[in-house]
Every structure is written in C-alpha cells, then in structure tokens.
Scaffold this motif. Structure first.
Motif, PDB file in Angstrom:
ATOM      1  N   LEU A 100       0.748  -1.164   0.076  1.00 60.21           N
ATOM      2  CA  LEU A 100       0.287  -0.068  -0.150  1.00 60.21           C
ATOM      3  C   LEU A 100       1.121   1.143   0.229  1.00 60.21           C
ATOM      4  N   ARG A 101       1.890   1.472   0.786  1.00 57.16           N
ATOM      5  CA  ARG A 101       3.189   2.304   0.909  1.00 57.16           C
ATOM      6  C   ARG A 101       3.436   2.801  -0.719  1.00 57.16           C
ATOM      7  N   ALA A 102       3.851   1.174  -1.742  1.00 58.87           N
ATOM      8  CA  ALA A 102       4.070   1.594  -2.680  1.00 58.87           C
ATOM      9  C   ALA A 102       3.148   2.428  -3.948  1.00 58.87           C
ATOM     10  N   ALA A 103       2.350   1.899  -3.423  1.00 60.84           N
ATOM     11  CA  ALA A 103       1.679   2.301  -4.299  1.00 60.84           C
ATOM     12  C   ALA A 103       1.188   3.599  -4.353  1.00 60.84           C
ATOM     13  N   GLY A 104       1.987   4.277  -3.144  1.00 57.18           N
ATOM     14  CA  GLY A 104       1.108   5.498  -2.765  1.00 57.18           C
ATOM     15  C   GLY A 104      -0.258   5.559  -1.685  1.00 57.18           C
ATOM     16  N   TYR A 157      -2.166   4.182   1.374  1.00 54.95           N
ATOM     17  CA  TYR A 157      -1.721   3.862   2.298  1.00 54.95           C
ATOM     18  C   TYR A 157      -1.939   4.761   3.418  1.00 54.95           C
ATOM     19  N   HIS A 158      -2.325   6.329   2.748  1.00 51.53           N
ATOM     20  CA  HIS A 158      -3.426   7.255   3.352  1.00 51.53           C
ATOM     21  C   HIS A 158      -4.998   6.620   3.925  1.00 51.53           C
ATOM     22  N   VAL A 159      -5.338   5.605   2.275  1.00 52.31           N
ATOM     23  CA  VAL A 159      -6.261   5.233   2.470  1.00 52.31           C
ATOM     24  C   VAL A 159      -7.224   4.320   3.384  1.00 52.31           C
ATOM     25  N   VAL A 160      -5.900   3.523   4.037  1.00 52.69           N
ATOM     26  CA  VAL A 160      -6.450   2.752   5.288  1.00 52.69           C
ATOM     27  C   VAL A 160      -6.505   3.069   6.820  1.00 52.69           C
ATOM     28  N   SER A 161      -6.011   4.585   6.629  1.00 55.90           N
ATOM     29  CA  SER A 161      -5.652   5.396   8.169  1.00 55.90           C
ATOM     30  C   SER A 161      -6.800   5.945   8.331  1.00 55.90           C
ATOM     31  N   ILE A 162      -8.004   5.883   9.485  1.00 55.56           N
ATOM     32  CA  ILE A 162      -9.128   6.405   9.579  1.00 55.56           C
ATOM     33  C   ILE A 162      -8.736   8.400   9.181  1.00 55.56           C
ATOM     34  N   GLY A 218      -1.179   5.235  -8.373  1.00 58.44           N
ATOM     35  CA  GLY A 218      -2.265   4.317  -7.409  1.00 58.44           C
ATOM     36  C   GLY A 218      -3.620   5.099  -7.166  1.00 58.44           C
ATOM     37  N   ASN A 219      -3.660   6.214  -7.104  1.00 56.89           N
ATOM     38  CA  ASN A 219      -4.621   6.842  -5.849  1.00 56.89           C
ATOM     39  C   ASN A 219      -5.702   7.164  -7.475  1.00 56.89           C
ATOM     40  N   ALA A 220      -4.984   7.805  -8.355  1.00 52.30           N
ATOM     41  CA  ALA A 220      -6.183   7.010  -9.543  1.00 52.30           C
ATOM     42  C   ALA A 220      -6.924   5.971  -9.203  1.00 52.30           C
ATOM     43  N   LEU A 221      -6.364   4.930  -9.612  1.00 56.32           N
ATOM     44  CA  LEU A 221      -6.850   4.102 -10.253  1.00 56.32           C
ATOM     45  C   LEU A 221      -7.532   3.423  -9.001  1.00 56.32           C
ATOM     46  N   THR A 222      -7.171   4.293  -8.116  1.00 48.59           N
ATOM     47  CA  THR A 222      -7.750   3.033  -6.483  1.00 48.59           C
ATOM     48  C   THR A 222      -8.976   4.269  -6.040  1.00 48.59           C
TER      49      THR A 222
END
Length: 748
Positions: A284-288, A290-295, A471-475
C-alpha cells in the motif's frame, strides 16, 4: 480618455523610471507599491483571516522549539490580552492592526501548548522494570499472534502514585481471553517510552506523553482476569464498551471477506489495523495509497458525503417535504451527527478527530448559508484542532491533511472541469465529456494533493512514491464509489445482522484495490529513499506553500524565493557520518565505501531509521558488503572514512585498550576516570543528551543530539542523577556533560 469643456484629457500612469535606468530605489518603490496593492486586494477579498491560523501555529512552534523550562500559563495569556486590547486603538492603522492581532494570536497558540502539557501531565517510568502489573484494559487491538493492550494502571510493583504511570501500552501473545474492561494481573516488563532514534527523528516519547502513556513493554506468563470489586468509572466503562464493539465488528468483517482484503476492509471501517500484515502495508505504501487505510480526512469526508447524499436524496423523493423543508440543511445536520458517531466508533484517533473538526466546520457552513469549502473555514478548523491538540502541528498527519486541502481549495477554479461539462448535442458526447471531467478531475486533484504534501511526507518518512499518482487515480474511484458507500450501508445494516452481503460486496472492491497496489508495487523504483533534510528546509517549503495557497493577489509570487531556497536545501542535505543509539547498544559508521556499517546490536527499528535518514534503501537484515568492523566479546572497533578510530565498548575490560587508541569511544557503561579518548559518548552522556549523530571530515566534528535543551522536556524521563568520578591527579572526569566538554579540541 475623458472630456472636460470640450477638451480631451489623457490620463496616463506615471513613468516608473523617469531616467529609463532602473535604480535600486526605483525597484524598491515599485515592489512596495505592488505589495500595498496586493495587501489591499487581500483585505477586500477577506483573505487575511487565514494568516491568523499561521500565527497560532507559530506560537506553537516557539513553545516546542524555543522553551527551556516550564512556562507559566499566565504569561502568554496576559501578553495575548494586552495585544488584543490594543486592537480597538489601531483601527486607523491596518498594518499595525494586523501585526498586533497576529502577535496576540501567536501568544494564544503558545498558551494552548502550556495548557495542553499541564492537562495531560503524568508520571513517566524512570527505568526498565519487571514486576507484577494490575490494571484495567482500556483498549485492545488484535495483531498477528497476539494483541496490543492499553492498560490503566492500578498498581505496578511497589511504586508510589507519583512514580507509577497512569496508563501503559503492552503487547501480549495470547489475548483471546482478554477483553476491554477486564481487570488483569500479570508480570510485565515495562520501560520508558523510547525517545527519538536520531536527532530530528520521530519522537515516540512525546506522542506517548500526550496520549497519557507513561511506559511501554510486554506481558509474560499467565494473565489472570481479576473479578471487579467496584464498578468502573462511567467514562472508562463507555470507552471499553466501544472498543469491544469495534473489535467484534473488526473480526466480523475480516471473517466475512477473508484474507488481507478482509483485514484492510475492517481497518477502513473500525480503524483497527492490527490484522494487516507488514507485506500488505509495504504494498500500500509503494502504491502511494496507505493514507486510505488510516481513518482521517478522506474517510470523514466520504462518510459525511454518503450520509448527506442519502438523506437529501430521500427527502427529495417526497415532493411535499422537498418544497416545505430546507432539505439541504437537514442533510447537513444529519451528516454532522453521523460523522461524529463514526468518529466515536472508530476510536477518536488523533487524525480522525482533526478530520472531524474540519468536516463539522464545512457542514456548519452549509447550515448558515456560507460556502462549505473555503480558506476561512479551513483556517478556523486548523485553529480549533490546534487548540485541542497543539502537538499535532509537529506530526505528518496534520501537516499533510491541511496542506492537501489548502492546495485543493486554492486550485479549485482550475479543477472544476467546466470545459468538459458543456452541453453536447449527442448523448454519446455528453457521456464522454462527463467521463473525461471525472477522469481529469481525479488526476488533477491527486496531483495537486501530492505536490502539496510531498515536502512533509519526504521530511518525515524519507521516501517518495513516483507512481502514487497512478495508484491514487486508479484506487480512489473504487474507494469513493464502492468501498465507503458499502461501509456506511454495512454500518446501518450491522445492528439488524443483515450486513454480511454488504461486506462481501465491499470485499470485492478492496481486493481490486489491493490488486492494483500489488501491480504498482511491482514497478521498478516504486519506492525511492531520499536522505533526510533539515527542519529549515521544511520551514521554507511550508512557507512557500502558504504563500501559494492563501493569497489571491500577485503576492503569490513571493513564494518563488522560499520555494527555491527550500528545494536547494532539501536536495543537498548534510548527512551524518556516525549514528549512536540512545542506549549505547550500537552505532552506524560511514566506512571508506561511503555507506553505513553497523557496530554492536542496535535495535532493528533504530537501524532502519538510520538507513532511511542516510538515503540508503537497504533493509536492516540485509546489510552486506563494505568494510567490516572488528568485533569480539568485549566490543568493536572500526576506522572511519577520514581515518579516525571508533571503539564500541561492551565490556569494561576493554576500556584500558580502547581508551588509549580510540578517537571516539562509545559505551553504555561509564569509562574509568583516566580514560584518554578525545571524544567519549558514554552512559552519562547518553542519559543527558539521548541519541547522537556526528558529522566527520572536518578537524572538529559536528555533534547533534536528540535533546537540544539541558532542561528535560515533560515527556522525557528524568535519568537518575550520577556524580561523575574524578581523577584526583588530573581533575578530569569521565562524564561529558555537553558537546563542548567532550575533548573535541584535541580530536584531529
């Protein structure tokens, strides 16, 4: 051109350079004129208020970086009252009014720090201890093979109330029988919260202090559940009940989805991230993303948006209600209640609290018919958040979240995609234009957010993810359109036990998100490690960001200078050549090949922090190649790239030899009084100064320590006072109290 009595009058601007040769005085006059015009426009657009949030933050920074002792609360409050009392007298002088108002706000920020430090003050364990622990479990997070507990201490060994920590964080390898609210008895190994692993690095001890944690460690042996003799306080009972409900829902979601997709989905809903493996975190960090996981802000905004849309759409379906009621305000009020409940259920995490404040301010603006997303609202949210938790200003979560929102608000006119939303004659063209608007908008907002947060992310984590935009654009579309709506619907269906199908649907979207992350993590150079740069470069880059986002006039051009200076300083950091562990257990030295080599056995986490700060992508477990230190049971020695001999003493029997030959002596022990090593970093020195880093290469090495003040901060455990041993013959001591008394003058 104007006419007066039949005559034409030509109005011209005065010549800037009468003699056609620009002189310094002319340039200064021109700059001053442009600056005044810019300030006038800022005042007309009411854009000076956000700078009060900046002044409030400056007061906080002054407290954390400039104080040497314990300030009183009355001093900054009196100063702030004096400044604010002068404002009615300065109405005719706008410049002085702004200056005095900003100064008074800065004093209020300083006062917020003093109040916060005093309100959370509690004992910190002074030394490592193994003893019986009795306490109430406030919180529990399941992890691989065990759990992490927050325990409110009732007794620990025979410590008095003044020396006993109020709360501790401990790990436990078999926590299935332990629940929040239980009173436990167990043998605990506790130690003071660890301080920064390097100067300028992350200080866990400071964060633990503001969370009320006075020690960390682990439980060993059997954990007994003691019967309650008296009822728990209401606040503690409520907190334990909420945490138990979070754990139950976490396990339910994880079991319904399965695998790491279930662990990530559960973390998105409840904030419990213990079931996520380190490998998944790395991906998740490599894809940029990881901020999605932290509320945090993303979750609060999406949750509020989903509730807002559902309520407004539901009311709009009933014509009589849509015509008779202010359904937009009703939806905003309902969203405020819903997002507050969501924050409470997710554990009131620090990042979630700040995001909640920001979201409530935005929704409150809707209730009073004001623009929801504005720089004034963002500044108000920042002041409220920092008043509650001024220490948050020093952390990456606050810095990155507010920087991203500030960048998006400033660039909003460029990101609205109006050119793509024009009405088209063909249905196909309308669909294509809508899709282009969404796609370009997502890419543009992601790019703006990444640029705004890049200085803070690089400073705190020493890494960049070049493919984070992809990563952010796709997820993010998956998160916005599927994951978060499913999370809200699942929370609504959970009390009716109808939530499992919803979690299954959510799991499909989360698996897609993980698949995309794994694909991006497989790219070469998906994570690049950069050398750590100093706080000065970060301040310059932060100032540039403020000047780019807060003004609406040409004053934005002032950002060029701090941005250029900050980029140069960040791109050319002065790296350290010797890192010394805060406990003296090991060190890392730059060898003749230019890379760090390890002496002793520093903790793995500490070694990883040193490598990242040096811009070294190697893992702590794979240090190979390069010059090797010479080690035996008594210690290690190694020659640095500039020819100095460094000795790490692990046994006192090595002092006689190493004190005679070493230029730099490192030990967790106390050397004998007659030790002649020019520079000694020993037990007493480390207890006073903490982790130490040294730059070599010059005749006089530069020493930087984690503790820059002689007076310990409130979150720093006080070391036991030691009287230095003195050699009667020479008058020399074995205690180096500060870098200026370590014999550096003779180190050549």
């Amino acid at each position: 051109m104007a006419r007066n009595g039949g005559r034409a009058l030509r109005v011209t601007r005065p010549a800037l350079f009468a003699d056609r040769v620009p002189t310094p005085s002319h340039l200064l006059a021109l700059a001053a004129g442009e600056f005044r015009l810019g300030l006038d426009r800022e005042g007309e657009q009411r854009r000076l208020f956000p700078w009060l949030a900046v002044a409030f933050g400056i007061g906080i920074l002054v407290y954390f970086t400039g104080t040497d002792g314990t300030p009183t609360l009355a001093a900054p409050l009196v100063a702030a009252g004096f400044c604010l009392g002068l404002t009615p007298l300065l109405q005719a002088r706008p410049a002085w009014l702004a200056l005095v108002l900003g100064l008074g706000t800065a004093f209020l920020g300083f006062a917020a720090c003093v109040w916060r430090v005093n309100s959370v003050a509690g004992p910190i364990l002074a030394r490592t201890m193994i003893a019986p622990l009795v306490g109430v479990v406030e919180g529990l997070e399941e992890r691989e093979g065990g759990a992490r507990l927050i325990v409110r201490v009732e007794s620990f060994d025979d410590l008095t109330a003044a020396a006993q920590p109020r709360r501790v964080r401990v790990s436990y390898k078999a926590a299935q029988s332990v629940r929040p609210g239980d009173t436990i008895r167990a043998t605990a190994r506790l130690l003071p919260p660890p301080q920064a692993a390097r100067p300028g690095g992350y200080d866990f001890a400071r964060d633990a202090y503001f969370r009320g944690i006075g020690a960390v460690g682990s439980l060993s042996g059997k954990v007994e559940i003691a019967p309650r003799t008296i009822p728990l306080p209401f606040a503690l009972e409520m907190a334990a009940s909420i945490d138990e409900a979070r754990n139950h829902l976490t396990r339910r979601i994880a079991d319904a989805i399965g695998g790491q997709a279930g662990a990530v989905a559960a973390a998105l809903v409840t904030g419990k991230r213990g079931l996520i493996t380190e490998e998944t975190n790395r991906v998740l960090r490599a894809a940029g993303i990881y901020h999605v996981v932290s509320i945090s802000g993303l979750h609060m905004v999406l949750a509020a948006g989903v509730v807002f849309w559902l309520v407004r759409a539901g009311l709009a379906l009933v014509p009589i209600l849509a015509l008779a009621l202010p359904i937009k305000k009703i939806a905003a009020g309902t969203a405020m209640v819903g997002v507050t409940a969501y924050c409470a259920f997710s554990g009131w995490d620090v990042a979630a609290e700040r995001a909640l404040i920001m979201t409530l301010v935005m929704l409150g603006a809707v209730l009073v018919d004001r623009p929801a997303l504005s720089m004034r609202n963002l500044a108000l949210a920042a002041i409220l958040a920092l008043t509650r938790e001024p220490e948050a200003l020093l952390g990456p979560s606050f810095q990155m979240s507010f920087a991203a929102v500030a960048g998006l608000i400033a660039c909003a006119p460029l990101l609205d995609g109006a050119s793509f939303r024009r009405e088209r004659d063909s249905v196909l063209l309308r669909v294509i234009s809508r899709c282009l608007a969404v796609g370009v908008g997502t890419l543009a907002t992601t790019l703006v957010a990444q640029i705004a947060t890049a200085p803070f992310a690089t400073y705190h984590f020493q890494t960049i993810q070049p493919f984070g935009l992809i990563g952010n654009a796709l997820t993010l579309p998956l998160v916005s359109l599927a994951v978060m709506p499913a999370a809200v619907l699942g929370m609504i269906a959970y009390p009716f036990a109808l939530d499992r199908p919803v979690w299954w649907v959510m799991g499909l979207a989360v698996r897609g998100m993980l698949d995309i992350s794994e694909w991006i993590a497989g790219f070469g150079q998906s994570t690049i490690v950069l050398p750590a740069f100093g706080a000065g470069a970060l301040v310059l880059l932060a100032l540039a960001l403020l000047l780019l986002t807060l003004p609406v006039s040409r004053l934005r051009g002032l950002a060029i200078l701090p941005a250029a200076l900050g980029l140069v300083a960040a791109a050319t950091p002065a790296r350290f050549d010797l890192y010394i562990d805060r406990d003296g257990a090991g060190a890392a030295i730059r060898g003749t090949d230019g890379r760090l080599a390890v002496l002793g056995r520093p903790p793995t986490f500490v070694l990883e922090q040193w490598l990242k700060a040096d811009g070294d992508a190697r893992s702590a477990a794979s240090l190979t190649g390069g010059p090797k230190p010479r080690c035996d049971r008594l210690g290690c020695t190694m020659t640095t790239f500039d020819g100095r001999t460094v000795a790490l003493v692990l046994d006192k029997r090595a002092f006689e030899e190493d004190c005679a030959r070493a230029d730099i002596l490192i030990s967790r022990l106390r050397p004998p009084p007659n030790c002649r090593a020019p520079l000694r970093i020993d037990k007493n020195y480390l207890e006073t100064h903490g982790a130490t880093a040294i730059r070599l290469g010059a005749p006089h090495p530069e020493i930087v320590t984690a503790r820059s003040s002689q007076t310990p901060q409130p979150w720093q455990a006080r070391p036991v006072a030691v009287v230095p041993e003195t050699n009667p013959a020479s008058g020399e001591t074995g205690l180096a109290a500060d870098p200026g008394a370590t014999g550096m003058d003779s180190l050549q």
